[in-house]
Design a protein around this motif. Structure first.
Motif, PDB file in Angstrom:
ATOM      1  N   GLN A  61      -3.200 -11.179 -26.311  1.00 54.35           N
ATOM      2  CA  GLN A  61      -2.066 -11.205 -25.012  1.00 54.35           C
ATOM      3  C   GLN A  61      -1.506 -12.648 -25.333  1.00 54.35           C
ATOM      4  OE1 GLN A  61      -5.060 -11.390 -21.847  1.00 54.35           O
ATOM      5  NE2 GLN A  61      -6.328  -8.928 -22.367  1.00 54.35           N
ATOM      6  N   GLU A  62      -0.244 -12.241 -26.618  1.00 52.91           N
ATOM      7  CA  GLU A  62       0.977 -13.313 -26.929  1.00 52.91           C
ATOM      8  C   GLU A  62       1.923 -12.435 -26.599  1.00 52.91           C
ATOM      9  OE1 GLU A  62       0.384 -16.520 -26.125  1.00 52.91           O
ATOM     10  OE2 GLU A  62      -1.533 -16.899 -25.520  1.00 52.91           O
ATOM     11  N   SER A  63       3.050 -12.632 -25.877  1.00 51.97           N
ATOM     12  CA  SER A  63       3.738 -11.618 -26.263  1.00 51.97           C
ATOM     13  C   SER A  63       4.955 -12.276 -27.508  1.00 51.97           C
ATOM     14  CB  SER A  63       4.588 -11.453 -24.946  1.00 51.97           C
ATOM     15  OG  SER A  63       5.450 -12.744 -24.458  1.00 51.97           O
ATOM     16  N   TYR A  64       5.132 -13.041 -27.636  1.00 51.00           N
ATOM     17  CA  TYR A  64       5.558 -14.095 -28.790  1.00 51.00           C
ATOM     18  C   TYR A  64       5.697 -13.472 -29.810  1.00 51.00           C
ATOM     19  CZ  TYR A  64       2.569 -17.271 -29.939  1.00 51.00           C
ATOM     20  OH  TYR A  64       1.111 -17.463 -30.503  1.00 51.00           O
ATOM     21  N   LEU A  65       4.813 -13.071 -29.743  1.00 45.27           N
ATOM     22  CA  LEU A  65       3.447 -12.123 -31.556  1.00 45.27           C
ATOM     23  C   LEU A  65       4.949 -10.858 -31.805  1.00 45.27           C
ATOM     24  CD1 LEU A  65      -0.447 -12.925 -31.325  1.00 45.27           C
ATOM     25  CD2 LEU A  65       1.822 -13.912 -33.386  1.00 45.27           C
ATOM     26  N   VAL A  66       4.668 -10.178 -30.790  1.00 40.37           N
ATOM     27  CA  VAL A  66       6.217  -9.036 -30.546  1.00 40.37           C
ATOM     28  C   VAL A  66       7.097  -9.583 -31.371  1.00 40.37           C
ATOM     29  CG1 VAL A  66       6.996  -7.179 -29.117  1.00 40.37           C
ATOM     30  CG2 VAL A  66       4.970  -8.056 -28.639  1.00 40.37           C
ATOM     31  N   ASP A  67       7.757 -10.126 -30.968  1.00 43.03           N
ATOM     32  CA  ASP A  67       8.902 -10.843 -30.785  1.00 43.03           C
ATOM     33  C   ASP A  67       9.211 -11.165 -32.243  1.00 43.03           C
ATOM     34  OD1 ASP A  67      10.008 -10.715 -28.441  1.00 43.03           O
ATOM     35  OD2 ASP A  67       9.361 -12.821 -27.649  1.00 43.03           O
ATOM     36  N   ILE A  68       7.991 -12.035 -33.226  1.00 39.03           N
ATOM     37  CA  ILE A  68       8.086 -12.033 -34.564  1.00 39.03           C
ATOM     38  C   ILE A  68       8.039 -11.003 -34.909  1.00 39.03           C
ATOM     39  CG2 ILE A  68       6.235 -13.525 -35.837  1.00 39.03           C
ATOM     40  CD1 ILE A  68       5.947 -15.301 -33.987  1.00 39.03           C
ATOM     41  N   CYS A  69       7.660  -9.966 -34.819  1.00 37.25           N
ATOM     42  CA  CYS A  69       7.056  -8.899 -35.328  1.00 37.25           C
ATOM     43  C   CYS A  69       8.467  -8.048 -35.404  1.00 37.25           C
ATOM     44  CB  CYS A  69       6.390  -8.232 -34.269  1.00 37.25           C
ATOM     45  SG  CYS A  69       6.028  -6.097 -35.523  1.00 37.25           S
ATOM     46  N   LEU A  70       9.126  -8.222 -34.573  1.00 41.30           N
ATOM     47  CA  LEU A  70      10.402  -7.879 -34.939  1.00 41.30           C
ATOM     48  C   LEU A  70      11.701  -8.527 -35.337  1.00 41.30           C
ATOM     49  CD1 LEU A  70      11.358  -6.759 -31.286  1.00 41.30           C
ATOM     50  CD2 LEU A  70      10.176  -5.126 -32.643  1.00 41.30           C
ATOM     51  N   ILE A  71      11.856  -9.831 -36.236  1.00 41.99           N
ATOM     52  CA  ILE A  71      12.476 -10.220 -36.792  1.00 41.99           C
ATOM     53  C   ILE A  71      11.925 -10.269 -37.680  1.00 41.99           C
ATOM     54  CG2 ILE A  71      12.947 -12.451 -37.427  1.00 41.99           C
ATOM     55  CD1 ILE A  71      12.448 -14.028 -34.552  1.00 41.99           C
ATOM     56  N   TYR A  72      10.592  -9.784 -38.441  1.00 43.72           N
ATOM     57  CA  TYR A  72       9.276  -9.363 -39.643  1.00 43.72           C
ATOM     58  C   TYR A  72      10.257  -8.474 -39.949  1.00 43.72           C
ATOM     59  CZ  TYR A  72       6.720  -9.258 -43.100  1.00 43.72           C
ATOM     60  OH  TYR A  72       5.725  -8.950 -44.413  1.00 43.72           O
ATOM     61  N   ALA A  73      10.032  -7.501 -39.627  1.00 43.92           N
ATOM     62  CA  ALA A  73      10.792  -6.062 -39.361  1.00 43.92           C
ATOM     63  C   ALA A  73      12.353  -5.955 -39.822  1.00 43.92           C
ATOM     64  CB  ALA A  73      10.719  -5.050 -38.226  1.00 43.92           C
ATOM     65  N   MET A  74      12.881  -7.097 -39.658  1.00 44.57           N
ATOM     66  CA  MET A  74      13.741  -7.496 -40.095  1.00 44.57           C
ATOM     67  C   MET A  74      14.610  -7.729 -41.201  1.00 44.57           C
ATOM     68  SD  MET A  74      17.066  -8.312 -36.753  1.00 44.57           S
ATOM     69  CE  MET A  74      16.100  -9.532 -36.168  1.00 44.57           C
ATOM     70  N   ILE A  75      13.750  -8.644 -41.152  1.00 46.13           N
ATOM     71  CA  ILE A  75      13.534  -9.349 -42.791  1.00 46.13           C
ATOM     72  C   ILE A  75      12.975  -8.327 -43.662  1.00 46.13           C
ATOM     73  CG2 ILE A  75      12.619 -11.737 -43.545  1.00 46.13           C
ATOM     74  CD1 ILE A  75      13.033 -12.995 -41.379  1.00 46.13           C
ATOM     75  N   SER A  76      12.346  -8.201 -43.928  1.00 45.40           N
ATOM     76  CA  SER A  76      11.429  -7.100 -44.192  1.00 45.40           C
ATOM     77  C   SER A  76      13.007  -5.828 -44.845  1.00 45.40           C
ATOM     78  CB  SER A  76      10.700  -6.572 -43.489  1.00 45.40           C
ATOM     79  OG  SER A  76       9.799  -5.910 -44.489  1.00 45.40           O
ATOM     80  N   PHE A  77      13.559  -5.267 -43.396  1.00 49.76           N
ATOM     81  CA  PHE A  77      14.463  -4.040 -44.045  1.00 49.76           C
ATOM     82  C   PHE A  77      15.063  -4.184 -45.097  1.00 49.76           C
ATOM     83  CE2 PHE A  77      18.471  -2.264 -43.002  1.00 49.76           C
ATOM     84  CZ  PHE A  77      17.971  -0.955 -43.807  1.00 49.76           C
ATOM     85  N   LEU A  78      15.465  -5.771 -44.959  1.00 50.47           N
ATOM     86  CA  LEU A  78      16.880  -6.412 -45.464  1.00 50.47           C
ATOM     87  C   LEU A  78      16.227  -6.635 -46.408  1.00 50.47           C
ATOM     88  CD1 LEU A  78      18.551  -8.550 -42.743  1.00 50.47           C
ATOM     89  CD2 LEU A  78      19.796  -6.435 -44.059  1.00 50.47           C
ATOM     90  N   SER A  79      14.928  -7.402 -46.803  1.00 47.52           N
ATOM     91  CA  SER A  79      14.214  -7.593 -48.411  1.00 47.52           C
ATOM     92  C   SER A  79      14.390  -6.372 -49.221  1.00 47.52           C
ATOM     93  CB  SER A  79      13.252  -8.458 -48.506  1.00 47.52           C
ATOM     94  OG  SER A  79      12.370  -7.545 -47.872  1.00 47.52           O
ATOM     95  N   VAL A  80      13.473  -5.415 -48.888  1.00 44.42           N
ATOM     96  CA  VAL A  80      13.754  -3.722 -49.483  1.00 44.42           C
ATOM     97  C   VAL A  80      15.514  -3.250 -49.773  1.00 44.42           C
ATOM     98  CG1 VAL A  80      13.291  -1.569 -49.524  1.00 44.42           C
ATOM     99  CG2 VAL A  80      11.980  -3.629 -48.352  1.00 44.42           C
ATOM    100  N   VAL A  81      15.766  -3.300 -48.717  1.00 43.47           N
ATOM    101  CA  VAL A  81      17.598  -3.345 -49.303  1.00 43.47           C
ATOM    102  C   VAL A  81      18.548  -3.894 -50.310  1.00 43.47           C
ATOM    103  CG1 VAL A  81      20.267  -3.636 -48.716  1.00 43.47           C
ATOM    104  CG2 VAL A  81      18.448  -2.146 -46.966  1.00 43.47           C
ATOM    105  N   VAL A  82      18.317  -5.260 -50.578  1.00 43.71           N
ATOM    106  CA  VAL A  82      18.681  -6.087 -51.087  1.00 43.71           C
ATOM    107  C   VAL A  82      17.755  -6.325 -52.617  1.00 43.71           C
ATOM    108  CG1 VAL A  82      18.501  -8.461 -51.943  1.00 43.71           C
ATOM    109  CG2 VAL A  82      20.161  -8.561 -50.017  1.00 43.71           C
ATOM    110  N   ILE A  83      16.346  -5.682 -52.849  1.00 41.88           N
ATOM    111  CA  ILE A  83      15.627  -5.261 -54.107  1.00 41.88           C
ATOM    112  C   ILE A  83      16.545  -4.513 -54.687  1.00 41.88           C
ATOM    113  CG2 ILE A  83      13.518  -5.220 -54.875  1.00 41.88           C
ATOM    114  CD1 ILE A  83      12.215  -6.859 -52.924  1.00 41.88           C
TER     115      ILE A  83
END
Length: 110
Positions: A61-83
């Motif tokens: 029940q920690e809402s800040y983890l959702v923010d971390i999840c969104l940041i991770y989603a952006m980084i994951s998407f960018l890494s796949v595009v770069v690779i």
């Protein structure tokens, strides 16, 4: 309070299943056999990590983890595009070199 007690084992089960699936994707990412398989496995691993972070946000029940999840989603998407872009560049360079090598052999035969 009672609702949390009901969902707690379910969240743990989901995390265990996702951990197993993450391990399978890691094996696929290392084993291959093609670069496309590896890229897809890395993308799938990123998606599963995002789901795991979301489940942990619900579990703790920690809402800040959702923010971390969104940041991770952006980084994951960018890494796949770069690779993907790097792989396409390498493929095009090899194709270009192979084309010139075949053209050079044709000139020597003439």
């Amino acid at each position: 309070m009672e609702k949390e007690m009901i969902y707690h084992p379910l969240f743990i089960l989901v995390l265990v299943v996702l951990s197993f699936m993450l391990l399978v994707c890691l094996i696929r990412a290392v084993k291959g056999p093609r670069v496309a398989d590896r890229l897809m496995a890395v993308n799938m691993m990123g998606t599963m990590v995002m789901v795991m972070i979301s489940v942990l946000a619900l579990l703790f029940q920690e809402s800040y983890l959702v923010d971390i999840c969104l940041i991770y989603a952006m980084i994951s998407f960018l890494s796949v595009v770069v690779i993907s872009k790097v792989y396409i560049g390498i493929y095009e360079e090899q194709h270009h070199n192979q084309k010139h090598a075949e053209g050079g052999n044709a000139d020597e035969r003439s």
